[in-house]
Scaffold this active site. Structure first.
Site, PDB file in Angstrom:
ATOM      1  N   SER A 134      58.718  32.631  50.160  1.00 52.21           N
ATOM      2  CA  SER A 134      59.721  31.771  50.496  1.00 52.21           C
ATOM      3  C   SER A 134      59.488  30.709  49.397  1.00 52.21           C
ATOM      4  CB  SER A 134      59.864  31.241  51.711  1.00 52.21           C
ATOM      5  OG  SER A 134      60.730  29.920  51.636  1.00 52.21           O
ATOM      6  N   TYR A 147      55.331  26.900  58.246  1.00 52.28           N
ATOM      7  CA  TYR A 147      55.980  27.946  57.588  1.00 52.28           C
ATOM      8  C   TYR A 147      55.449  27.757  56.156  1.00 52.28           C
ATOM      9  CZ  TYR A 147      60.049  30.481  56.043  1.00 52.28           C
ATOM     10  OH  TYR A 147      61.118  31.500  55.240  1.00 52.28           O
ATOM     11  N   LYS A 151      53.803  31.077  54.001  1.00 51.94           N
ATOM     12  CA  LYS A 151      54.513  31.868  52.969  1.00 51.94           C
ATOM     13  C   LYS A 151      53.705  31.649  51.812  1.00 51.94           C
ATOM     14  CE  LYS A 151      58.111  33.445  55.060  1.00 51.94           C
ATOM     15  NZ  LYS A 151      58.401  34.795  54.999  1.00 51.94           N
TER      16      LYS A 151
HETATM   17  N1  CAA Z   1      60.881  14.530  53.377  1.00 55.85           N
HETATM   18  C1  CAA Z   1      60.474  13.541  54.080  1.00 55.85           C
HETATM   19  N2  CAA Z   1      60.544  13.116  55.235  1.00 55.85           N
HETATM   20  C2  CAA Z   1      61.645  13.620  55.902  1.00 55.85           C
HETATM   21  C3  CAA Z   1      62.173  14.471  55.365  1.00 55.85           C
HETATM   22  C4  CAA Z   1      61.895  15.075  54.069  1.00 55.85           C
HETATM   23  N3  CAA Z   1      62.586  16.248  53.628  1.00 55.85           N
HETATM   24  N4  CAA Z   1      63.163  15.040  56.424  1.00 55.85           N
HETATM   25  C5  CAA Z   1      62.954  14.057  57.574  1.00 55.85           C
HETATM   26  N5  CAA Z   1      62.073  13.547  56.958  1.00 55.85           N
HETATM   27  C6  CAA Z   1      61.575  12.202  58.072  1.00 55.85           C
HETATM   28  C7  CAA Z   1      62.916  11.003  58.265  1.00 55.85           C
HETATM   29  O1  CAA Z   1      62.856  10.191  57.257  1.00 55.85           O
HETATM   30  C8  CAA Z   1      62.160  10.467  59.436  1.00 55.85           C
HETATM   31  O2  CAA Z   1      61.130   9.563  59.123  1.00 55.85           O
HETATM   32  P1  CAA Z   1      61.260   8.254  60.192  1.00 55.85           P
HETATM   33  O3  CAA Z   1      60.873   8.509  61.415  1.00 55.85           O
HETATM   34  O4  CAA Z   1      59.994   7.557  59.561  1.00 55.85           O
HETATM   35  O5  CAA Z   1      62.576   7.652  59.767  1.00 55.85           O
HETATM   36  C9  CAA Z   1      61.435  11.642  60.313  1.00 55.85           C
HETATM   37  O6  CAA Z   1      61.322  12.710  59.155  1.00 55.85           O
HETATM   38  C10 CAA Z   1      62.534  12.291  61.248  1.00 55.85           C
HETATM   39  O7  CAA Z   1      63.477  12.769  60.879  1.00 55.85           O
HETATM   40  P2  CAA Z   1      64.679  13.411  61.707  1.00 55.85           P
HETATM   41  O8  CAA Z   1      65.227  12.414  62.698  1.00 55.85           O
HETATM   42  O9  CAA Z   1      65.433  14.326  60.974  1.00 55.85           O
HETATM   43  O10 CAA Z   1      63.487  14.473  62.344  1.00 55.85           O
HETATM   44  P3  CAA Z   1      63.728  15.596  63.268  1.00 55.85           P
HETATM   45  O11 CAA Z   1      62.978  16.137  64.135  1.00 55.85           O
HETATM   46  O12 CAA Z   1      65.484  15.496  63.758  1.00 55.85           O
HETATM   47  O13 CAA Z   1      64.129  16.916  62.095  1.00 55.85           O
HETATM   48  C11 CAA Z   1      63.298  18.679  60.903  1.00 55.85           C
HETATM   49  C12 CAA Z   1      63.072  17.045  61.226  1.00 55.85           C
HETATM   50  C13 CAA Z   1      63.205  19.685  61.929  1.00 55.85           C
HETATM   51  C14 CAA Z   1      62.008  18.836  59.825  1.00 55.85           C
HETATM   52  C15 CAA Z   1      64.640  18.282  60.006  1.00 55.85           C
HETATM   53  O14 CAA Z   1      64.350  17.505  58.915  1.00 55.85           O
HETATM   54  C16 CAA Z   1      64.889  19.584  59.232  1.00 55.85           C
HETATM   55  O15 CAA Z   1      65.221  20.526  59.811  1.00 55.85           O
HETATM   56  N6  CAA Z   1      64.699  19.718  58.063  1.00 55.85           N
HETATM   57  C17 CAA Z   1      64.830  20.924  57.153  1.00 55.85           C
HETATM   58  C18 CAA Z   1      63.590  21.647  57.012  1.00 55.85           C
HETATM   59  C19 CAA Z   1      63.887  22.916  56.383  1.00 55.85           C
HETATM   60  O16 CAA Z   1      64.430  22.861  55.229  1.00 55.85           O
HETATM   61  N7  CAA Z   1      63.659  24.234  57.036  1.00 55.85           N
HETATM   62  C20 CAA Z   1      64.097  25.513  56.215  1.00 55.85           C
HETATM   63  C21 CAA Z   1      64.799  26.483  57.199  1.00 55.85           C
HETATM   64  S1  CAA Z   1      65.046  27.865  56.531  1.00 55.85           S
HETATM   65  C22 CAA Z   1      63.828  28.858  55.933  1.00 55.85           C
HETATM   66  O17 CAA Z   1      62.630  28.242  56.189  1.00 55.85           O
HETATM   67  C23 CAA Z   1      64.061  29.796  54.973  1.00 55.85           C
HETATM   68  C24 CAA Z   1      63.587  29.690  53.785  1.00 55.85           C
HETATM   69  O18 CAA Z   1      62.422  30.279  53.412  1.00 55.85           O
HETATM   70  C25 CAA Z   1      63.972  28.559  52.687  1.00 55.85           C
END
Ligand code: CAA
Length: 236
Positions: A134, A147, A151
């Site tokens: 990935s 993950y 990967k």
């Molecule tokens: N970078 C740095 N910090 C981040 C961030 C990022 N990209 N995203 C969220 N944060 C931080 C926020 O700023 C927040 O910080 P504070 O508490 O200090 O304010 C903290 O994380 C919590 O953020 P959320 O309220 O959004 O937390 P959550 O628990 O609801 O969600 C998460 C966290 C599940 C990781 C969510 O951000 C998410 O789903 N992110 C996407 C992850 C992703 O890209 N997954 C890919 C899935 S598909 C796949 O994997 C296929 C492939 O191969 C590509």
């Protein structure tokens, strides 16, 4: 050929592409017998050959049982390790079960699967092993320490096994897709997904077929000189 996690998304597109190229395809699934049967029917209806086979790729015992069935029917020339899961959570909140599940399905599966066929391919002097990594294994993604580690591990495993099998007619390559329009990606919160798409130079998700086609190429004789490589297919 055998494709793990083949009933939906990238795995399904790979199974269709390999069947189109003339392979007899085993459709591995965890617990989607109905979808597997439907995909087999679709391949057979278009003149190909396919069968469904159930196994949890993270379980060495289930994988051994699966190969008992598969190898009783004939040799395996092409193995595609595609099955994968996410358990996204910030590392501070990630628990050991979420770590272990992702490592088992996305990385230990390569050990379980390749153990069953790599020696056999090497002694026959021909084989193709294709591992789905990935973009997030290449660049790292917040919320995906499990993950991203698995990967990235897929790429290291690919390079090492490729070196061991290079002189034996067996190639081992990885594909590192970017975000593809699949159920896994569509499960991301819409606003987060949009911010991810905004970072992709092509400003869109990949179609599963765009990964399937690359896999069919890697399985073909045209790709015979390519081994230990990672094809990055991520819209730039
Ligand atoms: N970078 C740095 N910090 C981040 C961030 C990022 N990209 N995203 C969220 N944060 C931080 C926020 O700023 C927040 O910080 P504070 O508490 O200090 O304010 C903290 O994380 C919590 O953020 P959320 O309220 O959004 O937390 P959550 O628990 O609801 O969600 C998460 C966290 C599940 C990781 C969510 O951000 C998410 O789903 N992110 C996407 C992850 C992703 O890209 N997954 C890919 C899935 S598909 C796949 O994997 C296929 C492939 O191969 C590509």
């Amino acid at each position: 050929a055998l494709v793990t996690g083949a009933t939906q998304g990238i795995g399904r597109a790979i199974a269709l592409a390999l069947a189109e190229a003339g392979a007899n395809v085993w459709i591995n699934h965890l617990n989607q017998a109905e979808a597997a049967t439907a995909l087999v029917a679709r391949i057979v209806a278009s003149g190909g050959q396919a069968r469904a086979v159930q196994a949890d790729v993270g379980s060495p015992a289930q994988v051994a049982d699966m190969f008992g069935w598969v190898l009783a029917e004939g040799e395996l020339d092409i193995l595609v390790n595609n099955a994968g899961i996410t358990r996204d959570r910030l590392f501070a909140k990630l628990d050991v079960a979420q770590w272990d599940a992702v490592i088992a399905t996305n990385l230990s599966s390569l050990f379980n699967m390749c153990k069953q066929v790599s020696n056999k391919m090497a002694s026959r002097g021909w084989g193709r092993i294709i591992n789905i990594s990935s973009v997030n294994g290449v660049k790292g993604q917040a919320g995906q320490t499990n993950y991203s580690a698995a990967k990235a591990g897929v790429i290291g495993f690919t390079k090492a096994l490729a070196a061991e099998l290079a002189a034996k007619g067996v190639t081992v390559n990885a594909i590192a897709p970017g975000y593809v329009a699949t159920k896994m990606v569509m499960a991301i919160k819409p606003e987060i997904l949009q911010s991810i798409i905004d970072t992709v130079p092509m400003k869109r998700l990949a179609k599963p077929e765009e990964i399937g086609g690359a896999c069919a190429y890697l399985a073909s004789d045209l790709a015979a000189f390519m081994t230990g490589a990672t094809m990055n297919i991520n819209g730039g």
